[in-house]
Design an enzyme around this catalytic site. Sequence first.
Site, mmCIF file in Angstrom:
data_model
loop_
_atom_site.group_PDB
_atom_site.id
_atom_site.type_symbol
_atom_site.label_atom_id
_atom_site.label_comp_id
_atom_site.label_asym_id
_atom_site.label_seq_id
_atom_site.Cartn_x
_atom_site.Cartn_y
_atom_site.Cartn_z
ATOM 1 C CE LYS A 134 -125.423 -23.462 17.276
ATOM 2 N NZ LYS A 134 -124.975 -22.292 16.504
ATOM 3 N NE ARG A 174 -121.533 -19.766 15.515
ATOM 4 C CZ ARG A 174 -121.557 -20.952 14.963
ATOM 5 N NH1 ARG A 174 -121.760 -21.108 13.662
ATOM 6 N NH2 ARG A 174 -121.395 -22.034 15.701
ATOM 7 C CD GLN A 185 -124.720 -17.484 7.385
ATOM 8 O OE1 GLN A 185 -125.661 -17.533 8.166
ATOM 9 N NE2 GLN A 185 -123.679 -16.674 7.576
ATOM 10 C CG MET A 235 -118.574 -20.174 4.668
ATOM 11 S SD MET A 235 -117.225 -20.162 5.862
ATOM 12 C CE MET A 235 -118.066 -19.568 7.314
#
Length: 324
Positions: free
Chosen positions: A76, A119, A147, A229
Amino acid sequence: MTDTVFRATRQPADAPVLILESESASLIDADLALQAAREAFLASTIGTAFPVVIGHASANRFTLKSGSAGDLVGVKIGSYWPGNDKMAIPRHNSTIMLLSPETGRLAAVVEAGTANAYRTAAADALAVDTLARPDAHTLTVIGTGRQARYEVRAVTRVRPIQQVFVVGRRPDAAREFARAVTTDTGLPAEPAETRSAVAAADIVVTATTARHPLFDAAWIAPGTHISAMGADGPGKQELPPELYNRARLFCDLPDQSSTIGEFQHAGTADLTPLGAVLNGAAEGRRSPHDITVFDSSGFALQDLTLAAALLRRYAATHNPQEYP
């Protein structure tokens, strides 16, 4: 778990599949993302994720995350181009390339900017569902970017959230974000001062680009779950290290988390992979009073399982006779 979990599509080896952003954005949803995340974290106990490569192009940044598990082999490329704001397009993008496990030839390219947001949020939802108290009903989110909005949606799907507090650097952004949360989820959401919001939370989610702790460790109440995160590179930091002596620490990949994730600031603390909890090899929450912390630095198997899921849905849409 068998290799068939990782089979992406029935396309011939000499015919690579190309899925552009507009198509992948129309295919993705929260259920697909969560299932792909679960497969990825379980695969992390048997597959391999290789060290992250970080690149720069002037003020722009990109990372390469590669891995393999069963029939899935690939990489990725995550890009961050801050100048995209001037063109009214997202600064972040994601492109996933799958290779044929038999030949190494290109099997598929999936442009997945929107899907990547799902994801990342799905990893948070999986951690919350695994580690947070079942009765957790107050969510505090620190961060008001794109996000963070996905994170709130994902968490509210797996816990009976009744109240959302929003902490942001700018009051106007926090107010706007809170309004968006209510529109998205129907839940009451309001801007709040950091200390009161953190102290009131059953679940705290941090989704920022911070390089210093966002709150004081003493503000976290027993029983709280924290999902961090934002840290995905050297020097990034959202949580106070003083918290780690009071908490049980979980992550996606311990080696990666302690190198580029939140736990690069945790010293020699004991880190438990979330995948080991999911497959029963390690304990998760032990009591309602545990403080649990999950660090998501993001790993390649998440991207590979996501691409495989998108390819299966793409094939079912375009070749329904093969997927009754």
